[in-house]
Design an enzyme around this catalytic site. Structure first.
Site, mmCIF file in Angstrom:
data_model
loop_
_atom_site.group_PDB
_atom_site.id
_atom_site.type_symbol
_atom_site.label_atom_id
_atom_site.label_comp_id
_atom_site.label_asym_id
_atom_site.label_seq_id
_atom_site.Cartn_x
_atom_site.Cartn_y
_atom_site.Cartn_z
ATOM 1 N N HIS A 431 0.826 -1.211 0.000
ATOM 2 C CA HIS A 431 0.000 0.000 0.000
ATOM 3 C C HIS A 431 0.861 1.262 0.000
ATOM 4 C CE1 HIS A 431 -2.979 2.862 1.972
ATOM 5 N NE2 HIS A 431 -3.692 2.357 0.985
ATOM 6 N N TYR A 463 -8.810 14.710 -3.086
ATOM 7 C CA TYR A 463 -8.268 14.090 -1.873
ATOM 8 C C TYR A 463 -7.129 14.972 -1.371
ATOM 9 C CZ TYR A 463 -10.406 9.423 -2.652
ATOM 10 O OH TYR A 463 -11.263 8.371 -2.819
ATOM 11 N N ARG A 559 -10.187 11.340 10.355
ATOM 12 C CA ARG A 559 -11.361 11.567 9.519
ATOM 13 C C ARG A 559 -12.472 10.558 9.789
ATOM 14 N NH1 ARG A 559 -10.161 9.727 4.164
ATOM 15 N NH2 ARG A 559 -11.522 7.966 4.540
ATOM 16 N N HIS A 587 -7.155 12.910 3.504
ATOM 17 C CA HIS A 587 -6.522 11.617 3.231
ATOM 18 C C HIS A 587 -5.053 11.572 3.649
ATOM 19 C CE1 HIS A 587 -5.195 8.210 0.513
ATOM 20 N NE2 HIS A 587 -6.310 7.716 1.005
#
Length: 672
Positions: A431, A463, A559, A587
């Site tokens: 990731h 984002y 968030r 993000h």
């Protein structure tokens, strides 16, 4: 349930509630409110498919297993979630109706067939149905010889209560899969009045079931689990083939939810849930459409005539660290550059990648791709580099949920161009957001890019993410080492500068927190700051509690899911948590340790078990003082927000931050 911890699923539903509340916020323009209703629904769809699909399986196969934070069984979690979702859906229906009423002020209306007043509209619609829609429909009556049809995930159907000429009660079902291309139809005569195709089909059911009397009808929709693992697919010559089969298999997983609009009686709904093998508590009634994708077309209608119903477009500003007249590679060689999306454009990074594709000094480009745009400039640059004879090595993570098909297509294009493509590691998702450009002149020079978000030009516009570009060789050497391990199917176990999961990120973070705990015990100012999407890792939560108990002040911008509850006496007294839900999706991930000479990192990892223990993630230190101070200032600005910020309280509820200070919207501040 411990006072200082919250259940993951219930915390996520609170986040989606904050998303939904934007649809009822007087400061949000009308067309943007429509988007928030749609986002709420899309989020909830994925929640059912992924999280509740997993809980459903756990309830069936491991009923005694409990959540390690809330100590709830899967069945208890499902029950609590279903109760909360019904309340949220009722709120969603209310907000939807309010939005549709506001659209009337702009002469835009969504009609049912019965509400259409103009006879010519009705006549022309009926003719269109007869000619263009009815031939594409396959109405069936459920019986012993005609079983209930397979419902694909998210596919809309019209279900009808029928009575035969003998007085027998029957269930009729019509799939709308073949007529969804024109789902939102403008009335032929009354301009800017519309009807949904499911409403038109429902009005014409007597033409489809001619031998029956149509008593009542509803639109229905099924959500299927997406909780499948590649280990379940054992056949395939390559990992990519396994993933292609996984995508097909997912389409047939068990249902987890039935949605239906008002109309049918309980007996028909019970029949449908039985056909789908669902508990009746998994059936949810809706007073609004089951799919809000049609909002996109309504927004397009409004965009030209009423731009005031949208956020004011503000193009990204050029970073003060970037000179558009000089090559990006040379600039990064001279000093570190940080881009903050969407406030800065991604173009500066893309320009560097394009330069690397043709620069004779560049011998290789290595990159990890998790989610990319469909017509990706990043992929095009890598293809160009390979065609120019550069060594291009790309790790394409095929397990990026719901982006697998796009990633499979991109991997084929990269391979065709001559790139070396690998597909991650067994047991670990990759990731991290890493790019390494290697140049050779009289010595080896690395240029590294490390980010908090994906290499996706589309999402970079809405984002918030951070992207560091640096020519520091100490960073480049560690990034190169990460790629070397990945190419050999291994994970990194030791780093000096970078934090790398799954083996050496948690320890690095804990060591930094321990340094602050030691300061606090000496009576000195001790501080930790985190900005991330979610907090679920129990070891991390326990370490933060330890730090709070020692007197370390901890500020967190989270968030979404937050399983640590702040302000609980004796445990989390010194922890503050806020959440920002606004125009842009927050993000970026930031880690800050200390107030005096703080250590600051940007990261791809949330404080979740999967990120810290089951994925390859990378956090990078900000070694340039100017950039470090910039990020600290950005982080502090979030705590000034009194427009969009909500604070998590000790009773697990969120409350909008209100004070006597001048109105401050942190995202607008960054924009301006």
């Amino acid at each position: 349930m411990k006072d200082y911890m919250d259940n993951r699923e219930l915390s996520w539903l609170k986040f989606n509630d904050r998303v939904l509340k934007q649809a009822n916020d007087s400061m949000v323009p009308l067309a943007e409110k429509m988007s928030f209703v749609s986002i709420y629904q899309t989020n909830l769809d994925e929640f059912f498919r992924v999280r509740l699909g997993f809980l459903y399986d756990q309830m069936l196969f491991y009923p005694a297993m409990i959540d390690n934070k809330s100590e709830m069984t899967a069945e208890e979690q499902l029950k609590a979630c279903f109760t909360k979702i019904r309340r949220l859906n009722h709120k969603k229906d209310s907000y939807y109706q309010k939005i549709m009423n506001e659209l009337l002020n702009y002469n835009v209306k969504l009609d049912t067939f019965e509400e259409i007043n103009n006879k010519d509209d009705k006549r022309l619609l009926e003719n269109y149905f007869d000619r263009e829609i009815m031939p594409l429909l396959s109405p069936l009556v459920v019986s012993k010889r005609t079983p209930f049809p397979f419902m694909n995930n998210g596919e809309l159907f019209v279900a009808a209560q029928l009575t035969s000429h003998k007085g027998k009660r029957k269930l009729g079902v019509v799939s709308l899969a073949n007529v969804m291309d024109e789902r939102l139809m403008e009335l032929p005569v009354t301009r800017r009045h519309y009807i949904l195709v499911e409403e038109l089909v429902a009005s014409q059911l007597p033409k489809l079931f001619k031998k029956y009397k149509v008593e009542k009808s509803s639109v229905i929709r099924c959500t299927r689990s997406a909780d499948i693992d590649e280990d379940d697919i054992i056949e395939g010559n390559s990992y990519r083939e396994i993933m292609e089969k996984l995508i097909k298999e997912r389409r047939h997983l068990h249902p987890v939810r039935l949605e239906y609009t008002e109309g049918l009686e309980d007996i028909e709904i019970s029949m449908i849930t039985k056909f789908l093998d669902l508990d009746e508590r998994q059936a949810f009634i809706s007073a609004s459409p089951l799919d809000f994708s049609f909002f996109g077309k309504l927004r397009d209608v409004l965009k030209i005539a009423h731009p005031e119903l949208f956020y004011t477009p503000l193009p990204p500003k050029k970073s003060p660290l970037v000179n558009d007249k000089k090559p990006m590679i040379e600039q990064v060689m001279n000093h570190d550059i940080l881009l903050a999306y969407p406030y800065n454009s991604m173009d500066s990074f893309l320009r560097m990648l394009d330069e690397a594709a043709v620069d004779e000094r560049v011998v290789s480009i290595k990159m990890t791709l998790y989610r990319v745009a469909k017509n990706s400039r990043v992929v095009n640059a890598l293809i160009k580099a390979a065609e120019n004879g550069k060594e291009v090595i790309v790790l394409v993570e095929l397990r990026a949920r719901f982006d697998e098909e796009n990633n499979i297509g991109q991997s084929k294009a990269l391979e065709k161009a001559g790139c070396t493509v690998i597909y991650g590691l067994e047991g670990y998702k990759v990731h991290s957001k890493l790019c390494l450009i290697t140049l050779k002149e009289d010595h080896i020079q690395y240029i590294s890019q490390i980010g908090t978000g994906n290499y996706n030009e589309k999402t970079s516009k809405f984002y918030t993410d951070l992207s560091l570009m640096t020519a520091r060789n100490e960073i480049g050497e560690e990034v190169n080492d990460i790629f070397t391990h990945l190419l050999q199917g291994e994970t990194e176990h030791h780093t000096n500068y970078l934090f790398v999961s799954p083996h050496c990120m948690l320890d690095h973070i804990f060591n930094k927190i321990d340094e602050q705990i030691a300061l606090a015990k000496e009576g000195k100012d001790a501080y930790v700051g985190f900005k991330c999407n979610s907090v679920t890792s129990k070891p991390m939560i326990e370490k933060l509690i330890e730090a709070s108990q020692a007197g370390v002040h901890i500020d967190m911008v989270v968030r979404g899911i937050c399983c640590i509850v702040p302000g609980v006496k004796g445990y989390t007294d010194h922890i503050r948590v806020i959440s920002i839900v606004g125009r842009y999706l927050e993000h970026s991930r930031i880690y800050i340790f200390g107030r005096t000479s703080p250590d600051v990192y940007i990261s791809s990892a949330d404080l979740m078990t999967r990120n810290l223990e089951r994925r390859v993630e990378v956090a990078a230190p900000l070694l340039d003082e100017r950039i470090r101070n910039q990020v600290i200032s950005m982080f502090n600005a979030y705590f000034k927000d009194n427009v969009k910020a909500c604070e998590l309280l000790s009773d697990r509820s969120y409350k909008r931050v209100k004070n006597k200070e001048p109105k401050f919207n942190v995202q607008e501040y960054f924009l301006k």
